[in-house]
Scaffold this active site. Sequence first.
Site, PDB file in Angstrom:
ATOM      1  N   CYS A 169      36.676 -12.473  39.298  1.00  0.00           N
ATOM      2  CA  CYS A 169      35.493 -13.330  39.402  1.00  0.00           C
ATOM      3  C   CYS A 169      34.428 -12.847  38.423  1.00  0.00           C
ATOM      4  O   CYS A 169      34.391 -11.679  38.034  1.00  0.00           O
ATOM      5  CB  CYS A 169      34.952 -13.331  40.832  1.00  0.00           C
ATOM      6  N   CYS A 192      40.137  -4.214  29.848  1.00  0.00           N
ATOM      7  CA  CYS A 192      40.342  -5.066  31.016  1.00  0.00           C
ATOM      8  C   CYS A 192      40.251  -4.235  32.297  1.00  0.00           C
ATOM      9  O   CYS A 192      40.617  -3.056  32.330  1.00  0.00           O
ATOM     10  CB  CYS A 192      41.709  -5.734  30.916  1.00  0.00           C
ATOM     11  N   CYS A 325      18.727  64.182  33.160  1.00  0.00           N
ATOM     12  CA  CYS A 325      19.834  64.981  33.673  1.00  0.00           C
ATOM     13  C   CYS A 325      21.150  64.242  33.518  1.00  0.00           C
ATOM     14  O   CYS A 325      21.238  63.024  33.746  1.00  0.00           O
ATOM     15  CB  CYS A 325      19.590  65.311  35.145  1.00  0.00           C
ATOM     16  N   HIS A 348      32.307  70.995  36.664  1.00  0.00           N
ATOM     17  CA  HIS A 348      31.363  71.566  35.713  1.00  0.00           C
ATOM     18  C   HIS A 348      30.796  72.910  36.166  1.00  0.00           C
ATOM     19  O   HIS A 348      30.012  73.507  35.441  1.00  0.00           O
ATOM     20  CB  HIS A 348      30.207  70.578  35.462  1.00  0.00           C
ATOM     21  N   CYS A 355      27.184  69.996  28.943  1.00  0.00           N
ATOM     22  CA  CYS A 355      28.617  69.708  29.138  1.00  0.00           C
ATOM     23  C   CYS A 355      29.355  70.216  27.913  1.00  0.00           C
ATOM     24  O   CYS A 355      29.146  69.707  26.807  1.00  0.00           O
ATOM     25  CB  CYS A 355      28.841  68.213  29.323  1.00  0.00           C
TER      26      CYS A 355
END
Length: 524
Positions: A169, A192, A325, A348, A355
Amino acid sequence: MSSDGEEEFEFEFEDDDEGFDPEADSAGESISDAEAFDIMSPTLEEPPEKKPYDVNYRVRTMQEIMDMQTKEVKKVQSLLEVPADTAATLLRYYAWNSEKLQEQFWNDPTAALVSAGLSPPSSPSTSTQPLPSPLASPRPFECPICCMDYTKEQTATQTLALGCGHRFCRGCWTEYVVGKITTEGESGRIQCMESGCSRIVRAEPIDELVTSDVSKKYHNLLNQAFVSDAPSLRWCPHPGCEHIIECSQAPQKMLNQLVPTVTCRCGNDLCFGCGYPASHRPVICRIVKLWEKKCADDSETANWLQANTKECTKCQSTIEKNGGCNHMTCKKCKWEFCWVCMGPWSEHGTAWYQCNRFDEKSGSDNRDHQAKSRQSLERYLHYFNRWANHEHSAKLDADFYKSTQKKMEQMQSSANMSWIEVQFAKQAVDTVIAARITLKWSYCMAFYLKRNNMTELFEDNQRDLERAVETLGYSLEQNIGDVGAIAKLRQEVTNQSAYVQKRHDILMDDTLRGYLEHRWEFTV
């Protein structure tokens, strides 16, 4: 069609100036060189010489774009002997490449039409003859979307079917088409409503179904799609401008050798190659995109995290050191470790603040990775800070112009100078701003350049221009003094402005020629 598969097409327009003889007067008589030259006449400036890295372009209006489409549609309509709307739909499907369209159509007309969403040649919808009414024998109908029933009489007036035969429609058609146009911005590829059907809804039924405003937007979208499909056309990206730039000398394959900067009729520059709404010379488009992405995303945040943080070796939480530290305690899992070697702190002993453990593999790798990340970040920040500084300075051009205009007015009143005589200050500001934009993008280029002799030459030109710009900028910011000081300032600014322009041209010319000569190597 180009050799690398890119589709190209050109449109030819008749030149309005064709046949114009600049050496002939209104009566058509030739003017001699002696008569044409008048020592009292103002000197006409020669047009700037075209550089090998410059491109030819034209600024088009929307009406010219519409004329281009009409011309192509008429040409294809005549060659293929199809209706105008069929020719237009075919051209849109083949991205307005008429050569490719003709090749496909003459090879297999049915395949060409069906693939474009049109009826095959045997269908009346592709014939130039008047269309027979698809509702010659109306019958009761139920819309498959809204389920409304229609009598035979209502079917003829309140429903619509395309050439594919799928009927709905008009109310559903209208709602569908309006949504496609106004919400999705679709135009030439509206299909479409039937699921799986690729038949194209052409302009004629759309104009019949929608209001004039929606129809106007639909045709504007068709024009925009035409510009988008054309490799030689690009919209001006600046707000409020509706002009289109046409340039056929900047295909994608040439953007590693050219920076196709063009100027629209609105007065603004843009890059035709990537659409950047300003000039980004001397950097090619590919590098600009990489730089903007690098500045916008989180890549540098990640670099900062790598350079300033570490992960807990037990729970992998990210930790930033905030004290001197090296004894670290993860707040999440309470794991204690050494910040330097990332090993457990228990090993350590009593060496609380140093270290001396060294792991030949992991220790060196961690430190090397940390150092490289920090070095990468520092290098990026070096170039980014200078890039951002020149960008910020260029953005302040409005304030720069205002302060300069006040000084120009002050020079007029205190030194009794005319408005023309103080224009040197405004011209100097224009020179500074243009040079700052070039310097900004030169730092982007320097970031990606490989280190070699050519890079050092580039940086020498960059340094000389930057020094000249800073000197000129400092002179322009000086306070206005007496008449003698104003005359001296004018001379200094004029000379410095000329020098800045010279250094700017040297940097730009050498860099852009370098692309054509393949002198530049990038780290990407």
